[in-house]
Scaffold this motif. Structure first.
Motif, PDB file in Angstrom:
ATOM      1  N   GLY A  11       0.828  -1.191   0.000  1.00  0.00           N
ATOM      2  CA  GLY A  11       0.000   0.000   0.000  1.00  0.00           C
ATOM      3  C   GLY A  11       0.864   1.243   0.000  1.00  0.00           C
ATOM      4  O   GLY A  11       2.084   1.177  -0.197  1.00  0.00           O
ATOM      5  N   SER A  12       0.253   2.384   0.236  1.00  0.00           N
ATOM      6  CA  SER A  12       1.000   3.637   0.191  1.00  0.00           C
ATOM      7  C   SER A  12       1.893   3.838   1.404  1.00  0.00           C
ATOM      8  O   SER A  12       2.836   4.630   1.367  1.00  0.00           O
ATOM      9  CB  SER A  12       0.023   4.816   0.080  1.00  0.00           C
ATOM     10  OG  SER A  12      -0.843   4.854   1.205  1.00  0.00           O
ATOM     11  N   LYS A  13       1.620   3.110   2.504  1.00  0.00           N
ATOM     12  CA  LYS A  13       2.402   3.284   3.727  1.00  0.00           C
ATOM     13  C   LYS A  13       3.062   2.002   4.223  1.00  0.00           C
ATOM     14  O   LYS A  13       4.089   2.049   4.895  1.00  0.00           O
ATOM     15  CB  LYS A  13       1.506   3.816   4.851  1.00  0.00           C
ATOM     16  CG  LYS A  13       0.902   5.179   4.596  1.00  0.00           C
ATOM     17  CD  LYS A  13       0.019   5.589   5.769  1.00  0.00           C
ATOM     18  CE  LYS A  13      -0.596   6.978   5.543  1.00  0.00           C
ATOM     19  NZ  LYS A  13      -1.443   7.392   6.687  1.00  0.00           N
ATOM     20  N   VAL A  14       2.443   0.879   3.931  1.00  0.00           N
ATOM     21  CA  VAL A  14       2.875  -0.379   4.541  1.00  0.00           C
ATOM     22  C   VAL A  14       2.774  -1.505   3.530  1.00  0.00           C
ATOM     23  O   VAL A  14       1.956  -1.456   2.608  1.00  0.00           O
ATOM     24  CB  VAL A  14       2.010  -0.685   5.792  1.00  0.00           C
ATOM     25  CG1 VAL A  14       0.577  -0.945   5.413  1.00  0.00           C
ATOM     26  CG2 VAL A  14       2.570  -1.834   6.607  1.00  0.00           C
ATOM     27  N   ALA A  15       3.626  -2.502   3.693  1.00  0.00           N
ATOM     28  CA  ALA A  15       3.554  -3.733   2.899  1.00  0.00           C
ATOM     29  C   ALA A  15       3.226  -4.894   3.828  1.00  0.00           C
ATOM     30  O   ALA A  15       3.640  -4.922   4.992  1.00  0.00           O
ATOM     31  CB  ALA A  15       4.866  -3.991   2.174  1.00  0.00           C
ATOM     32  N   LEU A  16       2.469  -5.847   3.303  1.00  0.00           N
ATOM     33  CA  LEU A  16       2.161  -7.068   4.035  1.00  0.00           C
ATOM     34  C   LEU A  16       2.886  -8.214   3.354  1.00  0.00           C
ATOM     35  O   LEU A  16       2.676  -8.469   2.170  1.00  0.00           O
ATOM     36  CB  LEU A  16       0.649  -7.339   4.046  1.00  0.00           C
ATOM     37  CG  LEU A  16      -0.271  -6.219   4.536  1.00  0.00           C
ATOM     38  CD1 LEU A  16      -1.716  -6.719   4.579  1.00  0.00           C
ATOM     39  CD2 LEU A  16       0.155  -5.709   5.898  1.00  0.00           C
ATOM     40  N   VAL A  17       3.749  -8.897   4.103  1.00  0.00           N
ATOM     41  CA  VAL A  17       4.501 -10.025   3.553  1.00  0.00           C
ATOM     42  C   VAL A  17       4.148 -11.284   4.340  1.00  0.00           C
ATOM     43  O   VAL A  17       3.781 -11.212   5.512  1.00  0.00           O
ATOM     44  CB  VAL A  17       6.031  -9.775   3.607  1.00  0.00           C
ATOM     45  CG1 VAL A  17       6.398  -8.473   2.927  1.00  0.00           C
ATOM     46  CG2 VAL A  17       6.545  -9.785   5.040  1.00  0.00           C
ATOM     47  N   PRO A  18       4.244 -12.456   3.717  1.00  0.00           N
ATOM     48  CA  PRO A  18       3.924 -13.694   4.438  1.00  0.00           C
ATOM     49  C   PRO A  18       4.899 -13.924   5.597  1.00  0.00           C
ATOM     50  O   PRO A  18       6.083 -13.595   5.501  1.00  0.00           O
ATOM     51  CB  PRO A  18       4.065 -14.776   3.363  1.00  0.00           C
ATOM     52  CG  PRO A  18       4.965 -14.181   2.324  1.00  0.00           C
ATOM     53  CD  PRO A  18       4.678 -12.719   2.328  1.00  0.00           C
ATOM     54  N   TYR A  19       4.375 -14.474   6.682  1.00  0.00           N
ATOM     55  CA  TYR A  19       5.186 -14.768   7.860  1.00  0.00           C
ATOM     56  C   TYR A  19       6.029 -16.003   7.567  1.00  0.00           C
ATOM     57  O   TYR A  19       5.515 -17.108   7.440  1.00  0.00           O
ATOM     58  CB  TYR A  19       4.274 -15.004   9.061  1.00  0.00           C
ATOM     59  CG  TYR A  19       4.980 -15.279  10.369  1.00  0.00           C
ATOM     60  CD1 TYR A  19       6.186 -14.670  10.697  1.00  0.00           C
ATOM     61  CD2 TYR A  19       4.415 -16.149  11.294  1.00  0.00           C
ATOM     62  CE1 TYR A  19       6.811 -14.921  11.908  1.00  0.00           C
ATOM     63  CE2 TYR A  19       5.024 -16.409  12.514  1.00  0.00           C
ATOM     64  CZ  TYR A  19       6.221 -15.792  12.811  1.00  0.00           C
ATOM     65  OH  TYR A  19       6.843 -16.049  14.019  1.00  0.00           O
ATOM     66  N   ARG A  20       7.334 -15.788   7.481  1.00  0.00           N
ATOM     67  CA  ARG A  20       8.255 -16.865   7.121  1.00  0.00           C
ATOM     68  C   ARG A  20       9.293 -17.103   8.216  1.00  0.00           C
ATOM     69  O   ARG A  20       9.398 -16.342   9.177  1.00  0.00           O
ATOM     70  CB  ARG A  20       8.947 -16.542   5.799  1.00  0.00           C
ATOM     71  CG  ARG A  20       7.988 -16.526   4.607  1.00  0.00           C
ATOM     72  CD  ARG A  20       8.767 -16.568   3.332  1.00  0.00           C
ATOM     73  NE  ARG A  20       7.921 -16.821   2.175  1.00  0.00           N
ATOM     74  CZ  ARG A  20       8.331 -17.449   1.092  1.00  0.00           C
ATOM     75  NH1 ARG A  20       9.554 -17.929   1.021  1.00  0.00           N
ATOM     76  NH2 ARG A  20       7.518 -17.626   0.060  1.00  0.00           N
ATOM     77  N   ARG A  21      10.071 -18.133   8.011  1.00  0.00           N
ATOM     78  CA  ARG A  21      11.050 -18.536   9.019  1.00  0.00           C
ATOM     79  C   ARG A  21      12.029 -17.412   9.348  1.00  0.00           C
ATOM     80  O   ARG A  21      12.425 -17.240  10.504  1.00  0.00           O
ATOM     81  CB  ARG A  21      11.810 -19.771   8.522  1.00  0.00           C
ATOM     82  CG  ARG A  21      12.781 -20.358   9.544  1.00  0.00           C
ATOM     83  CD  ARG A  21      13.409 -21.648   9.049  1.00  0.00           C
ATOM     84  NE  ARG A  21      14.374 -22.158  10.007  1.00  0.00           N
ATOM     85  CZ  ARG A  21      14.091 -22.900  11.048  1.00  0.00           C
ATOM     86  NH1 ARG A  21      12.828 -23.236  11.282  1.00  0.00           N
ATOM     87  NH2 ARG A  21      15.029 -23.316  11.894  1.00  0.00           N
ATOM     88  N   GLU A  22      12.385 -16.607   8.335  1.00  0.00           N
ATOM     89  CA  GLU A  22      13.358 -15.542   8.570  1.00  0.00           C
ATOM     90  C   GLU A  22      12.837 -14.445   9.503  1.00  0.00           C
ATOM     91  O   GLU A  22      13.612 -13.652  10.031  1.00  0.00           O
ATOM     92  CB  GLU A  22      13.800 -14.920   7.244  1.00  0.00           C
ATOM     93  CG  GLU A  22      12.679 -14.415   6.364  1.00  0.00           C
ATOM     94  CD  GLU A  22      12.293 -15.428   5.300  1.00  0.00           C
ATOM     95  OE1 GLU A  22      11.808 -14.998   4.239  1.00  0.00           O
ATOM     96  OE2 GLU A  22      12.494 -16.647   5.521  1.00  0.00           O
TER      97      GLU A  22
END
Length: 216
Positions: A11-22
């Motif tokens: 989005g314009s302020k935030v990104a949503l990424v999948p919850y991964r091991r890292e």
């Protein structure tokens, strides 16, 4: 949930990424905070148990988790979402599809773990993006949220900004249950779509630069 294991929503302020091991190491450090334990009604886990939890949530069909990343859309697309998302992660947002008799209903939770990320509208946009993802990808029509009575900032966010309404109250657990109907053509859905704004969907890859497309 495997449905979101390879996508990033920007989005314009935030990104949503999948919850991964890292992401587990930093998440584990967050959950050492007494404040966050109280706000999320969580017990601290060992690092090994946290890795096991992440692996379980990755495959569970009734859980959908994204990590919140401080990444405005004006910033260059990173060559590695893996590296940037670990460095800039500020919280998480989750769906729990725990209504077996109503698969179109889910419970949502959000946590802004980094104090510097609060008060900037990241949580509001992340929730709106998550709700749109739930409607458009998961086929959800109703979202509920359980919030502590003393958590006034979250109550204002859900009720005043997103339009959730209180449907019950638990004196024992000192929490209220809020609900939002997002049926097609509803005013609530239009409001959420406006709050989410333009959302770009990308692939969660390390290399090469992620392919992307716009989603409305």
């Amino acid at each position: 949930m495997r449905t979101n294991e390879n996508i990033v929503l920007v989005g314009s302020k935030v990104a949503l990424v999948p919850y991964r091991r890292e992401h587990v190491g930093r998440y584990h450090d967050w959950m050492k905070s007494i404040e966050l334990q109280e706000l999320t009604a969580s017990e601290p886990l060992s690092l090994e148990a946290e890795y096991d939890m992440q692996a379980s949530w990755h495959t569970d069909a009734d859980k959908c988790t994204f990590i919140l990343v401080d990444h405005p859309s004006s910033a260059p697309v990173p060559s590695s979402w893996k590296d940037l998302s670990v460095h800039n992660m500020v919280g998480d947002v989750n769906f729990f599809l725990n209504e077996p008799d109503d698969p179109k209903t889910a419970e949502v939770e959000i946590m802004l773990a980094e104090p510097a990320a609060r008060g900037r509208g990241l949580g509001l946009q992340a929730l709106a993006m998550m709700l749109m993802y739930g409607v458009e990808t998961l086929g959800l029509h109703r979202i509920i949220s359980k919030i502590g009575m003393g958590n006034t900032s979250s109550l204002r966010l859900f009720q005043d900004r997103l339009g959730f309404v209180q449907i019950s109250e638990s004196a024992i657990f000192q929490e209220v249950t809020l609900s939002l109907s997002l049926t097609p053509d509803s005013d609530a859905l239009r409001q959420v779509r406006d709050l989410a704004g333009r959302v770009e969907q990308m692939a969660y890859r390390v290399d090469p630069k992620p392919a992307h497309r716009d989603i409305e």
